[in-house]
Design a protein around this motif. Structure first.
Motif, PDB file in Angstrom:
ATOM      1  N   GLY A 177       0.805  -1.220   0.000  1.00 46.72           N
ATOM      2  CA  GLY A 177       0.000   0.000   0.000  1.00 46.72           C
ATOM      3  C   GLY A 177       0.839   1.273   0.000  1.00 46.72           C
ATOM      4  N   PHE A 178       2.143   1.123  -0.022  1.00 47.26           N
ATOM      5  CA  PHE A 178       3.010   2.292   0.152  1.00 47.26           C
ATOM      6  C   PHE A 178       2.779   3.348  -0.936  1.00 47.26           C
ATOM      7  CE2 PHE A 178       6.777   4.834   0.129  1.00 47.26           C
ATOM      8  CZ  PHE A 178       7.009   5.020   1.478  1.00 47.26           C
ATOM      9  N   PHE A 179       2.563   2.874  -2.160  1.00 44.50           N
ATOM     10  CA  PHE A 179       2.456   3.826  -3.273  1.00 44.50           C
ATOM     11  C   PHE A 179       0.995   4.209  -3.586  1.00 44.50           C
ATOM     12  CE2 PHE A 179       6.456   1.526  -3.874  1.00 44.50           C
ATOM     13  CZ  PHE A 179       7.336   2.600  -3.905  1.00 44.50           C
ATOM     14  N   ALA A 180       0.054   3.722  -2.769  1.00 46.84           N
ATOM     15  CA  ALA A 180      -1.363   4.066  -3.014  1.00 46.84           C
ATOM     16  C   ALA A 180      -1.584   5.560  -2.793  1.00 46.84           C
ATOM     17  CB  ALA A 180      -2.250   3.267  -2.067  1.00 46.84           C
ATOM     18  N   PRO A 181      -2.480   6.189  -3.583  1.00 47.54           N
ATOM     19  CA  PRO A 181      -2.750   7.619  -3.377  1.00 47.54           C
ATOM     20  C   PRO A 181      -3.335   7.844  -1.979  1.00 47.54           C
ATOM     21  CG  PRO A 181      -4.027   6.725  -5.237  1.00 47.54           C
ATOM     22  CD  PRO A 181      -3.245   5.597  -4.670  1.00 47.54           C
ATOM     23  N   LYS A 182      -2.838   8.866  -1.296  1.00 40.67           N
ATOM     24  CA  LYS A 182      -3.228   9.072   0.120  1.00 40.67           C
ATOM     25  C   LYS A 182      -4.494   9.944   0.218  1.00 40.67           C
ATOM     26  CE  LYS A 182       0.194   6.605   1.566  1.00 40.67           C
ATOM     27  NZ  LYS A 182      -0.077   5.359   0.852  1.00 40.67           N
ATOM     28  N   THR A 183      -5.585   9.438  -0.349  1.00 43.23           N
ATOM     29  CA  THR A 183      -6.818  10.231  -0.419  1.00 43.23           C
ATOM     30  C   THR A 183      -7.553  10.311   0.918  1.00 43.23           C
ATOM     31  OG1 THR A 183      -7.759   8.226  -1.299  1.00 43.23           O
ATOM     32  CG2 THR A 183      -7.386   9.993  -2.874  1.00 43.23           C
ATOM     33  N   LEU A 184      -7.146   9.491   1.899  1.00 40.88           N
ATOM     34  CA  LEU A 184      -7.833   9.538   3.202  1.00 40.88           C
ATOM     35  C   LEU A 184      -6.864   9.928   4.320  1.00 40.88           C
ATOM     36  CD1 LEU A 184     -10.174   6.400   2.980  1.00 40.88           C
ATOM     37  CD2 LEU A 184     -10.842   8.795   2.842  1.00 40.88           C
ATOM     38  N   GLU A 185      -5.819  10.629   3.962  1.00 42.46           N
ATOM     39  CA  GLU A 185      -4.832  11.070   4.968  1.00 42.46           C
ATOM     40  C   GLU A 185      -5.527  11.896   6.051  1.00 42.46           C
ATOM     41  OE1 GLU A 185      -0.979  10.760   3.981  1.00 42.46           O
ATOM     42  OE2 GLU A 185      -1.356  10.363   6.118  1.00 42.46           O
ATOM     43  N   GLY A 186      -5.291  11.553   7.299  1.00 44.17           N
ATOM     44  CA  GLY A 186      -5.865  12.315   8.407  1.00 44.17           C
ATOM     45  C   GLY A 186      -7.320  11.960   8.721  1.00 44.17           C
ATOM     46  N   ARG A 187      -7.893  11.026   7.976  1.00 46.75           N
ATOM     47  CA  ARG A 187      -9.298  10.626   8.204  1.00 46.75           C
ATOM     48  C   ARG A 187      -9.362   9.435   9.146  1.00 46.75           C
ATOM     49  NH1 ARG A 187     -12.992  14.162   5.724  1.00 46.75           N
ATOM     50  NH2 ARG A 187     -12.430  14.501   3.558  1.00 46.75           N
ATOM     51  N   ARG A 188     -10.508   9.338   9.846  1.00 48.69           N
ATOM     52  CA  ARG A 188     -10.759   8.144  10.669  1.00 48.69           C
ATOM     53  C   ARG A 188     -11.832   7.310   9.981  1.00 48.69           C
ATOM     54  NH1 ARG A 188      -9.708   7.825  16.212  1.00 48.69           N
ATOM     55  NH2 ARG A 188     -11.684   6.754  16.385  1.00 48.69           N
ATOM     56  N   VAL A 189     -11.561   6.028   9.895  1.00 41.68           N
ATOM     57  CA  VAL A 189     -12.469   5.133   9.178  1.00 41.68           C
ATOM     58  C   VAL A 189     -12.849   3.954  10.078  1.00 41.68           C
ATOM     59  CG1 VAL A 189     -12.601   3.508   7.230  1.00 41.68           C
ATOM     60  CG2 VAL A 189     -11.610   5.765   6.889  1.00 41.68           C
ATOM     61  N   LEU A 190     -14.121   3.619  10.054  1.00 44.82           N
ATOM     62  CA  LEU A 190     -14.625   2.494  10.840  1.00 44.82           C
ATOM     63  C   LEU A 190     -15.197   1.462   9.866  1.00 44.82           C
ATOM     64  CD1 LEU A 190     -15.327   1.450  13.699  1.00 44.82           C
ATOM     65  CD2 LEU A 190     -17.401   2.831  13.607  1.00 44.82           C
ATOM     66  N   VAL A 191     -14.810   0.199  10.070  1.00 45.21           N
ATOM     67  CA  VAL A 191     -15.273  -0.857   9.162  1.00 45.21           C
ATOM     68  C   VAL A 191     -15.846  -2.007   9.997  1.00 45.21           C
ATOM     69  CG1 VAL A 191     -14.567  -2.478   7.335  1.00 45.21           C
ATOM     70  CG2 VAL A 191     -13.345  -0.311   7.590  1.00 45.21           C
ATOM     71  N   GLU A 228      -6.743   6.326   9.534  1.00 42.33           N
ATOM     72  CA  GLU A 228      -6.584   5.576  10.780  1.00 42.33           C
ATOM     73  C   GLU A 228      -7.813   4.670  10.852  1.00 42.33           C
ATOM     74  OE1 GLU A 228      -6.904   6.783  15.341  1.00 42.33           O
ATOM     75  OE2 GLU A 228      -5.826   8.215  14.086  1.00 42.33           O
ATOM     76  N   VAL A 229      -7.598   3.370  10.885  1.00 38.52           N
ATOM     77  CA  VAL A 229      -8.720   2.447  10.673  1.00 38.52           C
ATOM     78  C   VAL A 229      -9.015   1.586  11.910  1.00 38.52           C
ATOM     79  CG1 VAL A 229      -9.633   0.597   9.207  1.00 38.52           C
ATOM     80  CG2 VAL A 229      -8.119   2.311   8.219  1.00 38.52           C
ATOM     81  N   THR A 230     -10.295   1.513  12.270  1.00 40.71           N
ATOM     82  CA  THR A 230     -10.742   0.545  13.277  1.00 40.71           C
ATOM     83  C   THR A 230     -11.609  -0.482  12.556  1.00 40.71           C
ATOM     84  OG1 THR A 230     -10.767   2.226  14.991  1.00 40.71           O
ATOM     85  CG2 THR A 230     -12.029   0.233  15.438  1.00 40.71           C
ATOM     86  N   LEU A 231     -11.274  -1.755  12.789  1.00 41.96           N
ATOM     87  CA  LEU A 231     -12.004  -2.840  12.143  1.00 41.96           C
ATOM     88  C   LEU A 231     -12.724  -3.639  13.220  1.00 41.96           C
ATOM     89  CD1 LEU A 231     -12.492  -4.808   9.701  1.00 41.96           C
ATOM     90  CD2 LEU A 231     -10.275  -5.819  10.217  1.00 41.96           C
TER      91      LEU A 231
END
Ligand code: CTP
Length: 406
Positions: A177-191, A228-231
């Motif tokens: 994932g290192f080169f993936a576009p950082k479109t969610l930088e600084g976002r919190r995501v819940l899955v 930042e992801v919580t699963l």
């Protein structure tokens, strides 16, 4: 994700060198061009020929090559690199890198680097915890270096604690994932992901065929996009993606509580409801196992059912609701699937719904998805679930941004 990326892998001397062999295999399989540099001490643990064979290129061992190789390897290797990975990274190389010491090819390469750098530390727990090592890590992080691990656990020297090298599969997962576009930088995501399990008695329960793969892939794609992801996951056989906070649950009630706890801790920007939640649970669960009795009907015939909370609908109805993405798993296709998914989106009150045919998605490695929203209708696949996840996360990130625009 790594196709044609040029990675210089710097292998320094520790027992974990053997794990770097698996990493090279994985990187090459993922399409990366890998050049390996080994320190003198690393070559004591595994012969350079192993890395040469796995990477398909000669291993650079010295700043003073005698053969036809480049006369300035620290410059040439850097010129061609998109990423430097130091794996395993010893306390010694961290110290040298933090202080600009350049006394062999590996450290000179790092001192003259232009590309981003990732360290994968591996050392004894006391070495890792030492104030010198911790200071060096801070200096390197401040200078923009990234770290993967170390992990905790049993160490080759017999000690137990932090310092083990993160397993190569997990390192590969992060690097993918290192080169993936950082479109969610600084976002919190819940899955939410996986099935739920509703106990019928202490040994039996109701669950479904969800493997959790699509949800875990969404969590991974969101992490790769910088979030930042919580699963929150029901029971699955999967390992949580590195760097994602995993909350394990069993029942729908537990899943709802975990989701609400996560939202109470800090508001989140995006919610992906990929879990296959059981719609019903038994009214009550006996303390002892239900027994079969000669000539009597199944004791399960007497079970009475209560409807489970709808997690997606509950989250979508919150005042502080995140941008909510639901999934519609239907046993339908074409226009029927579309109609069912649209109705489900309206019923749940979510922003987007990802429609898929459950018969082609559940417990499979591939999926085909159609993302529906007020002005959204986008299709993707059939493709592997990681690719579908990247598409879904990217589409949701774009829609969220659009919604936030004044
Ligand atoms: N969902 C949920 N809580 C539930 C049931 C479903 O959060 N108790 C979410 C799922 O995670 C998914 C969406 O709602 O995002 C649709 O789930 P699905 O199983 O397709 O639909 P159901 O609501 O169960 O409806 P039906 O069984 O009638 O298709």
């Amino acid at each position: 994700m790594l196709k044609d990326h040029r990675i210089v892998l710097i292998v320094t001397g520790g027992i974990a060198v053997y794990k770097a062999c698996t990493l090279v295999r994985g990187l090459v399989k993922a399409g990366a061009q890998v050049r390996v540099v080994m320190t003198e001490h690393a070559a004591q643990f595994v012969a350079p020929l192993t890395f040469e064979t796995l990477s398909g290129h000669p291993v650079a061992l010295t700043e003073w090559p005698r053969g036809p190789e480049s006369p300035m390897p620290h410059i040439d290797l850097n010129r061609d690199a998109d990423l430097l990975v130091v794996c395993p990274a010893t306390a010694n190389i961290l110290a040298k890198a933090a202080h600009g010491i350049a006394d062999d090819l590996a450290s000179t390469l790092i001192a003259a680097r232009r590309a981003p750098i990732v360290f994968v530390p591996a050392m004894n727990v006391h070495m890792w915890r030492s104030s010198a090592a911790q200071r060096n890590v801070e200096v390197l992080k401040e200078a923009g270096a990234r770290f993967i691990g170390p992990a905790e656990g049993f160490q080759a020297c017999g000690d137990v604690g932090a310092g083990r090298m993160t397993e190569p599969e997990a390192v590969l997962d992060r690097l993918m994932g290192f080169f993936a576009p950082k479109t969610l930088e600084g976002r919190r995501v819940l899955v939410t992901a996986g099935p739920t399990y509703e106990a019928l008695d202490p040994v039996r329960g109701i669950t479904n065929r969800s493997s959790g793969r699509q949800g875990y892939a969404v969590a991974r794609a969101a992490r790769d996009a910088g979030a930042e992801v919580t699963l929150v996951s029901g029971p699955t056989a999967l390992r949580a993606p590195e760097g994602v906070r995993l909350v394990s649950v069993e029942s729908a009630g537990e899943m709802l509580r975990a989701v609400e706890d996560a939202l109470a801790e800090a508001p989140c920007d995006l919610f992906f409801s990929t879990a296959a939640v059981a719609d019903w649970r038994p009214d009550s669960v006996p303390v002892l196992k239900m027994k079969k009795r000669e000539g009597e009907p199944s004791p399960f015939e007497a079970v009475r059912w209560t409807e489970n909370p709808d997690i997606l609908r509950t989250v979508s109805a919150r005042k502080d609701r995140p941008y909510a993405v639901g999934f519609a798993a239907e046993t339908a296709s074409g226009a029927d699937l579309l109609e069912l998914a649209r109705a489900k989106r309206a019923r749940k009150g979510c922003d987007l719904i990802v429609a898929n045919d459950a018969r082609r998605a559940l417990d499979r490695s591939e999926n085909a998805v159609r993302i529906l929203g007020e002005d959204v209708d986008r299709s993707f696949g059939p493709a592997d679930k990681d690719a579908c996840a990247r598409f879904i996360v990217e589409a949701a990130a774009q829609e969220l941004k659009k919604k936030e625009m004044p």
